[in-house]
Design a protein around this motif. Structure first.
Motif, PDB file in Angstrom:
ATOM      1  N   CYS A 281       0.830  -1.205   0.000  1.00  0.00           N
ATOM      2  CA  CYS A 281       0.000   0.000   0.000  1.00  0.00           C
ATOM      3  C   CYS A 281       0.866   1.258   0.000  1.00  0.00           C
ATOM      4  CB  CYS A 281      -0.922   0.004   1.209  1.00  0.00           C
ATOM      5  SG  CYS A 281      -2.206  -1.259   1.195  1.00  0.00           S
ATOM      6  N   PHE A 282       1.906   1.266   0.839  1.00  0.00           N
ATOM      7  CA  PHE A 282       2.789   2.425   0.948  1.00  0.00           C
ATOM      8  C   PHE A 282       3.497   2.680  -0.378  1.00  0.00           C
ATOM      9  CE2 PHE A 282       6.295   4.983   2.517  1.00  0.00           C
ATOM     10  CZ  PHE A 282       5.712   5.710   3.540  1.00  0.00           C
ATOM     11  N   ARG A 283       3.979   1.593  -1.012  1.00  0.00           N
ATOM     12  CA  ARG A 283       4.714   1.735  -2.263  1.00  0.00           C
ATOM     13  C   ARG A 283       3.795   2.137  -3.416  1.00  0.00           C
ATOM     14  NH1 ARG A 283       8.309  -3.259  -3.085  1.00  0.00           N
ATOM     15  NH2 ARG A 283       9.435  -2.175  -1.427  1.00  0.00           N
ATOM     16  N   SER A 284       2.527   1.731  -3.322  1.00  0.00           N
ATOM     17  CA  SER A 284       1.577   2.054  -4.392  1.00  0.00           C
ATOM     18  C   SER A 284       1.025   3.461  -4.278  1.00  0.00           C
ATOM     19  CB  SER A 284       0.419   1.049  -4.367  1.00  0.00           C
ATOM     20  OG  SER A 284       0.884  -0.268  -4.564  1.00  0.00           O
ATOM     21  N   GLY A 285       1.315   4.157  -3.185  1.00  0.00           N
ATOM     22  CA  GLY A 285       0.861   5.529  -3.035  1.00  0.00           C
ATOM     23  C   GLY A 285      -0.462   5.690  -2.330  1.00  0.00           C
ATOM     24  N   VAL A 286      -0.933   4.659  -1.648  1.00  0.00           N
ATOM     25  CA  VAL A 286      -2.176   4.774  -0.885  1.00  0.00           C
ATOM     26  C   VAL A 286      -1.908   5.665   0.323  1.00  0.00           C
ATOM     27  CG1 VAL A 286      -3.943   3.509   0.408  1.00  0.00           C
ATOM     28  CG2 VAL A 286      -2.909   2.490  -1.627  1.00  0.00           C
ATOM     29  N   ILE A 330       1.453  -4.813  19.805  1.00  0.00           N
ATOM     30  CA  ILE A 330       1.310  -6.123  19.163  1.00  0.00           C
ATOM     31  C   ILE A 330       2.514  -6.481  18.298  1.00  0.00           C
ATOM     32  CG2 ILE A 330      -1.210  -6.051  19.138  1.00  0.00           C
ATOM     33  CD1 ILE A 330      -1.046  -5.139  16.218  1.00  0.00           C
ATOM     34  N   PHE A 331       3.413  -5.527  18.086  1.00  0.00           N
ATOM     35  CA  PHE A 331       4.516  -5.763  17.168  1.00  0.00           C
ATOM     36  C   PHE A 331       5.781  -6.153  17.928  1.00  0.00           C
ATOM     37  CE2 PHE A 331       1.782  -2.618  15.053  1.00  0.00           C
ATOM     38  CZ  PHE A 331       1.456  -3.352  13.922  1.00  0.00           C
ATOM     39  N   THR A 332       6.553  -7.008  17.304  1.00  0.00           N
ATOM     40  CA  THR A 332       7.808  -7.441  17.891  1.00  0.00           C
ATOM     41  C   THR A 332       8.859  -6.343  17.711  1.00  0.00           C
ATOM     42  OG1 THR A 332       8.492  -8.469  15.811  1.00  0.00           O
ATOM     43  CG2 THR A 332       7.257  -9.837  17.369  1.00  0.00           C
ATOM     44  N   PRO A 333       9.943  -6.388  18.486  1.00  0.00           N
ATOM     45  CA  PRO A 333      10.995  -5.373  18.328  1.00  0.00           C
ATOM     46  C   PRO A 333      11.553  -5.282  16.915  1.00  0.00           C
ATOM     47  CG  PRO A 333      11.312  -6.587  20.374  1.00  0.00           C
ATOM     48  CD  PRO A 333      10.192  -7.271  19.639  1.00  0.00           C
ATOM     49  N   LEU A 334      11.579  -6.415  16.199  1.00  0.00           N
ATOM     50  CA  LEU A 334      12.100  -6.388  14.830  1.00  0.00           C
ATOM     51  C   LEU A 334      11.273  -5.464  13.943  1.00  0.00           C
ATOM     52  CD1 LEU A 334      13.978  -7.484  12.603  1.00  0.00           C
ATOM     53  CD2 LEU A 334      12.300  -9.280  12.220  1.00  0.00           C
ATOM     54  N   VAL A 335       9.932  -5.632  13.967  1.00  0.00           N
ATOM     55  CA  VAL A 335       9.062  -4.802  13.138  1.00  0.00           C
ATOM     56  C   VAL A 335       9.180  -3.334  13.543  1.00  0.00           C
ATOM     57  CG1 VAL A 335       6.672  -4.345  12.490  1.00  0.00           C
ATOM     58  CG2 VAL A 335       7.460  -6.695  12.709  1.00  0.00           C
ATOM     59  N   LEU A 336       9.230  -3.068  14.844  1.00  0.00           N
ATOM     60  CA  LEU A 336       9.341  -1.687  15.320  1.00  0.00           C
ATOM     61  C   LEU A 336      10.655  -1.059  14.854  1.00  0.00           C
ATOM     62  CD1 LEU A 336       7.986  -2.117  18.965  1.00  0.00           C
ATOM     63  CD2 LEU A 336       6.801  -1.118  17.011  1.00  0.00           C
ATOM     64  N   GLN A 337      11.734  -1.833  14.892  1.00  0.00           N
ATOM     65  CA  GLN A 337      13.013  -1.319  14.411  1.00  0.00           C
ATOM     66  C   GLN A 337      12.964  -1.023  12.926  1.00  0.00           C
ATOM     67  OE1 GLN A 337      16.064  -4.139  15.603  1.00  0.00           O
ATOM     68  NE2 GLN A 337      16.911  -2.649  17.029  1.00  0.00           N
ATOM     69  N   MET A 338      12.367  -1.926  12.172  1.00  0.00           N
ATOM     70  CA  MET A 338      12.260  -1.735  10.720  1.00  0.00           C
ATOM     71  C   MET A 338      11.462  -0.470  10.398  1.00  0.00           C
ATOM     72  SD  MET A 338      13.902  -4.075   9.043  1.00  0.00           S
ATOM     73  CE  MET A 338      14.501  -5.756   9.048  1.00  0.00           C
ATOM     74  N   ILE A 339      10.351  -0.260  11.116  1.00  0.00           N
ATOM     75  CA  ILE A 339       9.536   0.927  10.874  1.00  0.00           C
ATOM     76  C   ILE A 339      10.315   2.198  11.220  1.00  0.00           C
ATOM     77  CG2 ILE A 339       7.472   2.173  11.630  1.00  0.00           C
ATOM     78  CD1 ILE A 339       6.085  -0.511  11.976  1.00  0.00           C
ATOM     79  N   GLN A 340      11.026   2.182  12.356  1.00  0.00           N
ATOM     80  CA  GLN A 340      11.788   3.356  12.766  1.00  0.00           C
ATOM     81  C   GLN A 340      12.888   3.688  11.769  1.00  0.00           C
ATOM     82  OE1 GLN A 340      13.699   2.952  16.578  1.00  0.00           O
ATOM     83  NE2 GLN A 340      13.896   5.164  16.873  1.00  0.00           N
ATOM     84  N   VAL A 341      13.650   2.680  11.353  1.00  0.00           N
ATOM     85  CA  VAL A 341      14.719   2.913  10.373  1.00  0.00           C
ATOM     86  C   VAL A 341      14.133   3.374   9.039  1.00  0.00           C
ATOM     87  CG1 VAL A 341      16.551   1.796   9.039  1.00  0.00           C
ATOM     88  CG2 VAL A 341      16.291   1.289  11.471  1.00  0.00           C
ATOM     89  N   GLY A 342      12.984   2.769   8.666  1.00  0.00           N
ATOM     90  CA  GLY A 342      12.348   3.154   7.412  1.00  0.00           C
ATOM     91  C   GLY A 342      11.900   4.602   7.421  1.00  0.00           C
ATOM     92  N   GLU A 343      11.360   5.061   8.548  1.00  0.00           N
ATOM     93  CA  GLU A 343      10.957   6.475   8.640  1.00  0.00           C
ATOM     94  C   GLU A 343      12.167   7.402   8.589  1.00  0.00           C
ATOM     95  OE1 GLU A 343       6.863   7.106  10.991  1.00  0.00           O
ATOM     96  OE2 GLU A 343       8.479   6.346  12.270  1.00  0.00           O
ATOM     97  N   GLU A 344      13.249   6.988   9.222  1.00  0.00           N
ATOM     98  CA  GLU A 344      14.443   7.839   9.241  1.00  0.00           C
ATOM     99  C   GLU A 344      15.097   7.932   7.869  1.00  0.00           C
ATOM    100  OE1 GLU A 344      16.849   6.052  12.190  1.00  0.00           O
ATOM    101  OE2 GLU A 344      15.689   6.822  13.902  1.00  0.00           O
ATOM    102  N   GLY A 346      13.442   7.127   4.914  1.00  0.00           N
ATOM    103  CA  GLY A 346      12.465   7.332   3.846  1.00  0.00           C
ATOM    104  C   GLY A 346      12.200   6.095   3.022  1.00  0.00           C
ATOM    105  N   SER A 347      12.414   4.921   3.607  1.00  0.00           N
ATOM    106  CA  SER A 347      12.201   3.662   2.868  1.00  0.00           C
ATOM    107  C   SER A 347      11.414   2.673   3.726  1.00  0.00           C
ATOM    108  CB  SER A 347      13.541   3.058   2.443  1.00  0.00           C
ATOM    109  OG  SER A 347      14.356   2.844   3.584  1.00  0.00           O
ATOM    110  N   VAL A 348      10.245   3.096   4.201  1.00  0.00           N
ATOM    111  CA  VAL A 348       9.417   2.250   5.046  1.00  0.00           C
ATOM    112  C   VAL A 348       9.013   0.979   4.307  1.00  0.00           C
ATOM    113  CG1 VAL A 348       7.230   2.099   6.315  1.00  0.00           C
ATOM    114  CG2 VAL A 348       8.574   4.194   6.386  1.00  0.00           C
ATOM    115  N   ASP A 349       8.676   1.122   3.014  1.00  0.00           N
ATOM    116  CA  ASP A 349       8.218  -0.044   2.259  1.00  0.00           C
ATOM    117  C   ASP A 349       9.314  -1.098   2.140  1.00  0.00           C
ATOM    118  OD1 ASP A 349       9.685   1.730   0.790  1.00  0.00           O
ATOM    119  OD2 ASP A 349       8.553   1.489  -1.067  1.00  0.00           O
ATOM    120  N   ASP A 350      10.555  -0.661   1.872  1.00  0.00           N
ATOM    121  CA  ASP A 350      11.658  -1.626   1.750  1.00  0.00           C
ATOM    122  C   ASP A 350      11.939  -2.332   3.080  1.00  0.00           C
ATOM    123  OD1 ASP A 350      12.007  -1.017  -0.909  1.00  0.00           O
ATOM    124  OD2 ASP A 350      13.463   0.575  -0.506  1.00  0.00           O
ATOM    125  N   MET A 351      11.907  -1.564   4.163  1.00  0.00           N
ATOM    126  CA  MET A 351      12.174  -2.158   5.479  1.00  0.00           C
ATOM    127  C   MET A 351      11.091  -3.184   5.848  1.00  0.00           C
ATOM    128  SD  MET A 351      15.014  -0.943   6.754  1.00  0.00           S
ATOM    129  CE  MET A 351      15.605  -1.175   5.077  1.00  0.00           C
TER     130      MET A 351
END
Length: 405
Positions: A281-286, A330-344, A346-351
Motif C-alpha cells: 500500500c505504501f509503495r503504491s501511493g495509498v 502487538i509488534f515485535t521489536p524487529l518490526v518496530l526497528q524496521m519501521i523506525q529505520v524506514g521512517e528515518e 524514507g524507505s518504510v516499504d523496503d524495510m
C-alpha cells in the motif's frame, strides 16, 4: 452471513448499486467507504433462499484465491502489452472457469462501456475483489501505471496464499493427531473396557479407585453416547458460528495467539502479512490513514486488526508511525526497528518487505520442525492416558493374582 443491497455514489458523483455479503449493515457501509463509495441506502436482501444458497455453494462456488491470482496475472500481461481493457476483459471472460467471476467481469465490461473507470467497476463486486484490491487498482489508474498495480497485486496474492497454506499445514498435524487420540479413547471406553467390566463384576472385592472411575466413565459413555456425540457436534457448530460474530472473532483472534507452539507461528505469519500488505500500500501511493484501514481488514484476525486500525488515531494526531506502532503493543521489536529505520531513511516499504521476508522464513522453518516440538507433548499426553488405563484395568487383576497365591 446475510446479503445486503446497497445504493451509493462514487467520488465523481456516479450512482452505483449492488449486493454485498456481510455481518451487518454497518459492515457493508464500512466496506463501501473503504472502496470510495458513499452509501445512500442499504437494506437486507431476502432473495437468497436456502436452496439457492446451497446451489451457489455447491454448483457455483465463489472465486478462490487461485482464480483471483490467475485473473490478476492475466490483467498484468494485458495492460503491459497495451491491450485495451474492454477487449482484454472480453477475452478473459471466455477463458474464466468460475461462473461467478465470469458474470462479475461481464458487468465490469458493461460499466466500462458506459464510461466508468476500472476501479469503480470492480468496487461493484467488493465481495470478490475486496477493498484492498480495488484501492490498489484505483491508485494505479490515477498514477497511470495500472500494469504495475496488477503486478504488485499478483505477487502479494501469491505470497499471501502460500503463507496461508503454510499456517494451515502447521495446524493440520496436531489436529489430526489429537483427533486420532480422541477416537482411540472413544473406542477403548465404549468397547474394550466393558469387556473387563463383566470380569470385574465376578470379583468379590472392592475395586481400586482408578478402576471404579474408568468403569463409571465407560458406563456413562455407553448409556449416553448419543448425548456426547450430539454435544460435540453442537459445540463445533456453535463455535463456528460464534467465531464468525464480531465479538467471537475478536476473542478467538486473541486466544489462538496463546496456543502453545502454534500461537507464535500464527502471530509471526500475521505480522508478515501486515508488513507485506502495508509495504505494498505504501509503495503504491495509498494514503497512510487509508492504508492502515485496508491493512487492518486484510489480517484475518479481528483482534490484531482492531489494534492496527486504532493506529490511525495517532497518525491523524501527527504522531510518527513508529510511535503509534509501539503504542499498539502487538509488534515485535524487529518490526518496530524496521519501521523506525524506514521512517528515518524514507524507505518504510523496503524495510517492511525485509521484515516480511524474515518472518516468512521463520514461519517456514518452524512449520518444518513443528513435529519435533509437538511430539514430546503428545507423547506425555498419551503416556498419561495409557498409565491411567493400565492402572484401572490391571490393578484388580494384580490383586486377584495376589489373593490366588
Amino acid at each position: 452471513m446475510p446479503m445486503y443491497r446497497y445504493k451509493g455514489r462514487t467520488g465523481r458523483g456516479e450512482a452505483v448499486n449492488g449486493r454485498l455479503e456481510a455481518e451487518s449493515a454497518d459492515a457493508v457501509a464500512q466496506q463501501l467507504f473503504n472502496t470510495g463509495i458513499t452509501p445512500i441506502d442499504i437494506e437486507q436482501s431476502e432473495e437468497k433462499q436456502a436452496g439457492e444458497g446451497i446451489r451457489h455453494q455447491l454448483l457455483r462456488p465463489k472465486p478462490k484465491t487461485d482464480d483471483l491470482i490467475l485473473f490478476t496475472r492475466q490483467m498484468y500481461s494485458l495492460t503491459k502489452a497495451g491491450v485495451p481493457l474492454i477487449r482484454g476483459l472480453r477475452g478473459l471472460i471466455e477463458s474464466t472457469r468460475n461462473e461467478i467471476l465470469a458474470e462479475a467481469l461481464e458487468e465490469v465490461v458493461e460499466l466500462l462501456e458506459s464510461g466508468r473507470d476500472l476501479s469503480g467497476a470492480l468496487a461493484r463486486h467488493a465481495d470478490i475483489f475486496g477493498p484492498l484490491y480495488v484501492n490498489i487498482v484505483r491508485v494505479g489508474e490515477n498514477a497511470g501505471n495500472l500494469e504495475e498495480s496488477f503486478l504488485r497485486l499478483s505477487q502479494y496474492l501469491q505470497l499471501d496464499r502460500d503463507t496461508r497454506r503454510k499456517v494451515k499445514s502447521a495446524l493440520m498435524y496436531p489436529t489430526m493427531v489429537v483427533a486420532a487420540i480422541m477416537i482411540a479413547i472413544g473406542i477403548v471406553t465404549i468397547w474394550v473396557i466393558p469387556a473387563f467390566s463383566n470380569m470385574f463384576a465376578t470379583f468379590d472385592a472392592e475395586l481400586p479407585l482408578p478402576t471404579r472411575g474408568i468403569l463409571a466413565v465407560s458406563g456413562f459413555a455407553q448409556q449416553w453416547w448419543y448425548v456426547i456425540v450430539g454435544g460435540i457436534i453442537g459445540g463445533l457448530i456453535w463455535f463456528r458460528w460464534w467465531s464468525r460474530t464480531d465479538t467471537g472473532s475478536r476473542y478467538w483472534g486473541k486466544w489462538k495467539l496463546k496456543i502453545p507452539a502454534i500461537g507464535d507461528i500464527v502471530l509471526r505469519a500475521t505480522l508478515a502479512r501486515f508488513a507485506r500488505t502495508f509495504a505494498m500500500c505504501f509503495r503504491s501511493g495509498v494514503p497512510l490513514v487509508q492504508a492502515l484501514t485496508l491493512v487492518s481488514r486484510a489480517l484475518d484476525n479481528n483482534w490484531l486488526g482492531d489494534r492496527v486500525a486504532n493506529m490511525r488515531n495517532g497518525v491523524e494526531r501527527g504522531e510518527s508511525l513508529h510511535r503509534t506502532a509501539r503504542a499498539a503493543g502487538i509488534f515485535t521489536p524487529l518490526v518496530l526497528q524496521m519501521i523506525q529505520v524506514g521512517e528515518e531513511t524514507g524507505s518504510v516499504d523496503d524495510m517492511l518487505e525485509e521484515a516480511a521476508d524474515f518472518y516468512e522464513r521463520e514461519v517456514e522453518y518452524d512449520i518444518e520442525n513443528l513435529s519435533t516440538i509437538i511430539e514430546p507433548i503428545l507423547i506425555v499426553f498419551v503416556g498419561i492416558l495409557v498409565l491411567l488405563l493400565a492402572l484401572g484395568i490391571f490393578l484388580p487383576m494384580w490383586d486377584l493374582a495376589t489373593v490366588a497365591f
